[in-house]
Design a protein around this motif. Structure first.
Motif, PDB file in Angstrom:
ATOM      1  N   ARG A   1       8.181   5.279   2.583  1.00 31.43           N
ATOM      2  CA  ARG A   1       8.880   4.495   2.415  1.00 31.43           C
ATOM      3  C   ARG A   1       8.690   3.767   1.315  1.00 31.43           C
ATOM      4  NH1 ARG A   1       5.616   3.308   7.087  1.00 31.43           N
ATOM      5  NH2 ARG A   1       4.212   2.176   6.123  1.00 31.43           N
ATOM      6  N   HIS A   2       7.200   4.345   0.406  1.00 34.75           N
ATOM      7  CA  HIS A   2       7.144   4.359  -0.955  1.00 34.75           C
ATOM      8  C   HIS A   2       6.848   5.534  -1.882  1.00 34.75           C
ATOM      9  CE1 HIS A   2       6.202   0.340   0.750  1.00 34.75           C
ATOM     10  NE2 HIS A   2       5.635   0.896   1.792  1.00 34.75           N
TER      11      HIS A   2
ATOM     12  N   ASP B   1       1.408  -0.276   2.318  1.00 36.88           N
ATOM     13  CA  ASP B   1       1.345  -1.848   2.547  1.00 36.88           C
ATOM     14  C   ASP B   1       0.343  -2.364   3.111  1.00 36.88           C
ATOM     15  OD1 ASP B   1       3.708  -0.794   3.383  1.00 36.88           O
ATOM     16  OD2 ASP B   1       4.012   0.231   5.549  1.00 36.88           O
TER      17      ASP B   1
END
Length: 173
Positions: free
Chosen positions: A33-34, A72
């Motif tokens: 995701r990152h 997150d």
């Protein structure tokens, strides 16, 4: 008979998952995701720094189990200064011969607004169950985080260097 065997081999090969066939970081990164693949191999040494298939699988585990969830949880970008190091890169930067970076089991990280000590505390609080070692390098401005894709993690924390120049490890609670 030959065409049928060939078709069967192609079907089996297509069914293999990324880890079973030795995926590249780019293939693994589709699930991240990152982070981008280049962040896992960046080096300023000018030396080749491509992970083996086994190291790429361990890096994928680290990103999905530790780095993405940490990002997150803390709500700011987590930057990597060193993840995978080929043996040549590791030698060039003065890394230990048994460095966890060589096998794709570690990352040196920093995050805006976090001192190394506060980032180490965030790692232990948010993803501590997945980490092996957390080493706070206040003098270098980063935190070393390691993971084990198999087996129980060691769950150790140290500040480096200690007053005597050596690390003192404590169990992560």
């Amino acid at each position: 008979m030959f065409p049928l065997v060939l078709v069967a081999l192609v079907v089996v090969a297509m069914a293999l998952t990324a880890p079973e066939r030795g995926a590249t970081l780019t293939e693994y990164a589709a699930a991240w995701r990152h982070f981008a693949p280049w962040e896992m191999t960046v080096t300023n040494t000018g030396l080749a720094n491509e992970p083996t298939a086994a190291a790429a699988a361990r890096i994928d585990y680290g990103v999905q189990a530790v780095l993405d969830p940490l990002r997150d949880a803390i709500g700011v970008p987590v930057m990597t200064s060193s993840v995978y190091r080929s043996p040549a890169v590791n030698d060039s930067v003065g890394g230990h011969s048994d460095s966890e970076h060589i096998n794709g089991n570690a990352a040196d990280i920093l995050a805006a607004g976090y001192s190394p000590s506060s980032l180490a505390n965030a790692v232990m609080h948010h993803v501590g169950a997945k980490v092996g070692k957390v080493i706070t390098y206040d003098d270098k401005g980063h935190v070393h985080v390691s993971w084990a894709a198999s087996g129980p993690p060691e769950r150790l924390h140290a500040t480096a260097p200690g007053a005597d120049g050596k690390r003192i490890y404590h169990r992560i609670q």
